[in-house]
Each structure stands twice: as C-alpha cells, then as structure tokens.
Scaffold this motif. Structure first.
Motif, PDB file in Angstrom:
ATOM      1  N   ALA A  44       1.243  -1.260   0.076  1.00 35.73           N
ATOM      2  CA  ALA A  44      -0.235  -0.146   0.092  1.00 35.73           C
ATOM      3  C   ALA A  44       0.629   1.696  -0.078  1.00 35.73           C
ATOM      4  O   ALA A  44       0.760   2.432  -0.271  1.00 35.73           O
ATOM      5  CB  ALA A  44      -1.079   0.275   1.538  1.00 35.73           C
ATOM      6  N   ARG A  45       2.059   0.936   0.883  1.00 37.60           N
ATOM      7  CA  ARG A  45       2.620   2.566   0.997  1.00 37.60           C
ATOM      8  C   ARG A  45       3.714   2.879  -0.843  1.00 37.60           C
ATOM      9  O   ARG A  45       3.318   3.807  -0.774  1.00 37.60           O
ATOM     10  CB  ARG A  45       3.868   2.366   2.370  1.00 37.60           C
ATOM     11  N   LEU A  46       3.632   1.411  -0.905  1.00 37.64           N
ATOM     12  CA  LEU A  46       4.899   1.304  -2.226  1.00 37.64           C
ATOM     13  C   LEU A  46       3.556   2.229  -3.600  1.00 37.64           C
ATOM     14  O   LEU A  46       3.778   2.857  -4.247  1.00 37.64           O
ATOM     15  CB  LEU A  46       4.919   0.082  -3.448  1.00 37.64           C
ATOM     16  N   VAL A  47       2.513   2.090  -2.965  1.00 37.35           N
ATOM     17  CA  VAL A  47       1.216   2.456  -4.806  1.00 37.35           C
ATOM     18  C   VAL A  47       0.977   3.822  -3.856  1.00 37.35           C
ATOM     19  O   VAL A  47       0.402   4.351  -5.269  1.00 37.35           O
ATOM     20  CB  VAL A  47       0.325   1.050  -4.945  1.00 37.35           C
ATOM     21  N   GLY A  48       1.093   3.419  -2.737  1.00 35.55           N
ATOM     22  CA  GLY A  48       0.536   5.444  -2.559  1.00 35.55           C
ATOM     23  C   GLY A  48       1.379   6.120  -2.917  1.00 35.55           C
ATOM     24  O   GLY A  48       0.842   7.299  -2.965  1.00 35.55           O
ATOM     25  N   GLU A  49       2.762   6.163  -2.315  1.00 33.40           N
ATOM     26  CA  GLU A  49       3.293   7.184  -3.269  1.00 33.40           C
ATOM     27  C   GLU A  49       2.981   7.606  -4.158  1.00 33.40           C
ATOM     28  O   GLU A  49       3.474   8.492  -4.987  1.00 33.40           O
ATOM     29  CB  GLU A  49       4.914   6.394  -3.025  1.00 33.40           C
ATOM     30  N   ARG A  50       3.539   6.864  -5.442  1.00 34.79           N
ATOM     31  CA  ARG A  50       3.387   6.617  -6.531  1.00 34.79           C
ATOM     32  C   ARG A  50       2.005   7.775  -7.178  1.00 34.79           C
ATOM     33  O   ARG A  50       1.987   8.023  -7.956  1.00 34.79           O
ATOM     34  CB  ARG A  50       3.459   5.655  -7.897  1.00 34.79           C
ATOM     35  N   LEU A  51       1.353   7.214  -6.588  1.00 35.37           N
ATOM     36  CA  LEU A  51      -0.762   7.496  -6.634  1.00 35.37           C
ATOM     37  C   LEU A  51      -0.530   9.370  -6.493  1.00 35.37           C
ATOM     38  O   LEU A  51      -1.121  10.275  -6.715  1.00 35.37           O
ATOM     39  CB  LEU A  51      -1.727   7.054  -5.957  1.00 35.37           C
ATOM     40  N   GLN A  52       0.297   9.239  -4.813  1.00 35.98           N
ATOM     41  CA  GLN A  52       0.239  10.648  -4.925  1.00 35.98           C
ATOM     42  C   GLN A  52       0.945  11.676  -5.609  1.00 35.98           C
ATOM     43  O   GLN A  52       0.519  12.289  -6.134  1.00 35.98           O
ATOM     44  CB  GLN A  52       0.796  10.089  -3.355  1.00 35.98           C
ATOM     45  N   ALA A  53       2.075  10.895  -6.209  1.00 32.84           N
ATOM     46  CA  ALA A  53       2.725  12.654  -7.032  1.00 32.84           C
ATOM     47  C   ALA A  53       2.094  11.976  -8.622  1.00 32.84           C
ATOM     48  O   ALA A  53       1.910  12.866  -8.992  1.00 32.84           O
ATOM     49  CB  ALA A  53       4.298  11.281  -7.403  1.00 32.84           C
ATOM     50  N   ARG A  54       1.192  10.785  -8.334  1.00 35.14           N
ATOM     51  CA  ARG A  54       0.205  11.227 -10.041  1.00 35.14           C
ATOM     52  C   ARG A  54      -0.656  12.402 -10.245  1.00 35.14           C
ATOM     53  O   ARG A  54      -1.435  12.661 -10.910  1.00 35.14           O
ATOM     54  CB  ARG A  54      -0.007   9.364 -10.617  1.00 35.14           C
ATOM     55  N   LEU A  55      -1.263  12.119  -8.748  1.00 34.61           N
ATOM     56  CA  LEU A  55      -2.497  12.139  -9.065  1.00 34.61           C
ATOM     57  C   LEU A  55      -2.428  13.661  -8.165  1.00 34.61           C
ATOM     58  O   LEU A  55      -3.634  14.613  -8.404  1.00 34.61           O
ATOM     59  CB  LEU A  55      -3.618  11.607  -7.856  1.00 34.61           C
ATOM     60  N   GLY A  56      -1.863  14.755  -7.319  1.00 31.46           N
ATOM     61  CA  GLY A  56      -1.008  15.592  -6.930  1.00 31.46           C
ATOM     62  C   GLY A  56      -2.190  15.549  -5.809  1.00 31.46           C
ATOM     63  O   GLY A  56      -2.202  17.296  -5.606  1.00 31.46           O
TER      64      GLY A  56
END
Length: 335
Positions: A60-72
C-alpha cells in the motif's frame, strides 16, 4: 515452539493494535485547490486491513506514494487491522463510492476470511469495485535462529514428538499464511497451535525476539529479516524457488505438497464511477511498470500483474470459489 522447552518461546501475548495518527492539514501542501465535482477533490484514504510492517502495508505504501505523485493529492495510509482483514474491508465497503476511499485488498480479505468468519458483513465481489492487481508472491516459513528446529524436516519431527505444544505465528486468522499452517498440519499429520496476530509486523517482532519460534509470512515482508539473518527461511510456498532467495527450498522439494501465493490489489466501494475506476487502474498499472517500482517488487519476491478492472474482478471471483472449499475442509473457523 514447544511450551516449557525454553521460556522465551512461550505462547505469544495478546497484542494491542495501534493505529497511526493521520496528520491534519496534509492537503494544504498540495495546490492548486480543486473545484467541487472534480476528482480527486481532496486527500485519498487508503485503508490497509492489517497492522503496519506486513506485506499488505508495504504494498500500500509503495502504490500510495506513486499515486500521490501522479494524482497530486495526499494519499493517507490508514491501518485498520483485525478479524482477518475484515474490519478494514468492511469500513471501505461502507464508505461513499466517490473514489476518495481505497482498500489494499488481498487474499485474506477477499478469498479466505469471508469463508472463515461466521459474520462477515460484506460480499467480496458485489460490495467492491476491484480496480487493479498489484502483485502476487509466495509465502515463506521462517524460524528464530535460536529455535531448535532449523529445517522443515526438523520442525515436522519436533511437532510429531510434541503434539499440541508447537506454536506458529501469522499475521492473523484467515490469512493465507494461516491456511498454509493448516495445510502443513494436515499434510504431515501434525497438531500445531496457531498464534494469530493483528498483522505481520507484530508477529515478526515476536519471532525475532524469541516469543514464538516459527512464522508463516508473505515473502515481501519477511525478505529484509531473512537477508539480515534475524530469521532463518525454512521453505517457500511457490511452485519453484524464488529468484530473490534461490537457496531456500520449496515445500514440494521437501516432500510437502503445498503451493500457495498471496496477492495484493486495490479496490474501492461498489458503485465507484467507472471513469474513476479506469483512471485509477491506468495510474496503478503505470506505477508498477516504473523501473524503480518494478525493481522493488522484484527485490521483495513479487510478480506484478498488468490487469484491467474486469480481469482483476474475474480473478477475485475465482479466488472466492477456490478458497471456500479449502477453508471448509480445514475445519478452521473464527468469530
């Protein structure tokens, strides 16, 4: 571990789950502000139905970090452990279907626990929009380096000599690792005592400390501890040895016919708009294809899956059909 054999390896104490505090005001760091009616329109809550430190939390933290960067927008991890991942999963199923609440779904929450627990209040297929698969990976049986059985063969011999006295830890009742312990007991004719924790992190802490001698864990959450020598790997549950740990034999190589894989995906409440589901699917698939993320998954012994929402949903349906009879055959139940 055998009761009374060594004081350090007694029954594990009950653990009090600790829930991380969500920092207020995270959204202020993200600009510009979004107008009503757009998505995402604020922080995304990403529920992990296990305690911090285990594979579900890691993914979750691995995916969440990338989603945060991509979605803003902030993606806030919320650990809600308990009852074989059903507490956190139910919280998501009952959340508004607006794309602002996600779940790190897994084999426990959506394939095993619905058959294991008597009062699960959600349907693992109908009550969720299954967005994207992230990875599948084998599990591993590990032992404290001071535990007297330092091979699968020695563990089986020990358990046969002392029925009902040898304990094993897992991330919780209903986890795939719990079922591996059940399957090992059935295959080898053992009487083992399961010690369920509220997450792999607390369980691993007690194994390293010598509170419990042996644990079944997903390979990603155990990998760093194996490499550090904090625990010894006795067997992996894959059909073949893991490329990340080629020296660790499979259960099958050692005469026990167990092949099992955990899986981890992203789901949302049923009724989440299809446009949001498709956008999230695209962002997650792009995230796990990034070289740095792909390398990290490889290091953890995971295999990513580039699936559409329809493919992931069909997979969950198959998993439900596969695991329900296994749980019934095991005789395992939980309240």
């Amino acid at each position: 571990m055998v009761g009374g054999c060594h004081r350090a390896f007694g029954r594990a104490p009950l653990l009090i789950a600790r829930r991380g505090l969500i920092a207020a005001g995270l959204a202020l760091a993200y600009a510009p502000a979004r107008s009503q009616g757009t998505w995402p329109n604020g922080p995304i809550r990403f529920v992990v139905p296990f305690a911090p430190g285990g594979t579900t939390d890691i993914m979750a933290r691995l995916v969440g970090e990338r989603l945060q960067a991509r979605l803003g927008v902030p993606v806030v991890i919320e650990n809600r452990p308990g009852a074989g991942a059903t507490i956190g999963s139910l919280a998501v199923a009952q959340s508004p279907p607006d794309g602002q609440t996600l779940l790190m779904s897994n084999i426990a929450s959506h394939a095993i626990s619905p058959a294991l627990y008597r009062n699960v209040r959600y349907d693992p297929v109908k009550d969720f929009a299954h967005i994207a698969m992230v990875t599948v990976n084998p599990s591993v049986m590990v032992a404290n380096p001071r535990f007297e059985a330092q091979s699968l063969e020695a563990f089986i011999a020990l358990a046969k000599a002392r029925p009902g006295q040898v304990h094993y830890a897992t991330s919780g009742a209903g986890s795939s690792n719990h079922m591996i312990g059940v399957r090992l007991a059935l295959a080898a004719g053992l009487e083992l005592v399961h010690i369920p924790y509220r997450g792999a992190g607390p369980a691993m802490t007690d194994v390293i400390a010598g509170v419990v001698g042996v644990m079944f864990d997903s390979l990603p959450s155990a990998s760093a501890h194996i490499r550090a020598g904090s625990v010894r790997a006795l067997a992996v549950s894959g059909a073949e040895r893991s490329p990340a740990f080629p020296d660790v034999p499979t259960f099958r190589e050692q005469g026990i016919d167990i092949v099992s894989y955990s899986w981890f995906g992203v789901s949302a409440p049923a009724g989440t708009p299809s446009a949001i589901v498709e956008r999230l699917n695209a962002e997650i698939r792009a995230s796990i294809a990034e070289p740095a993320v792909a390398r990290r998954l490889d290091e953890l012994g995971g295999s990513p899956r580039d699936w559409s929402p329809a493919e992931f949903t069909a997979f969950v349906e198959r998993e439900v059909a596969t695991w329900a009879p296994v749980v019934r055959a095991s005789g395992a139940t939980a309240d």
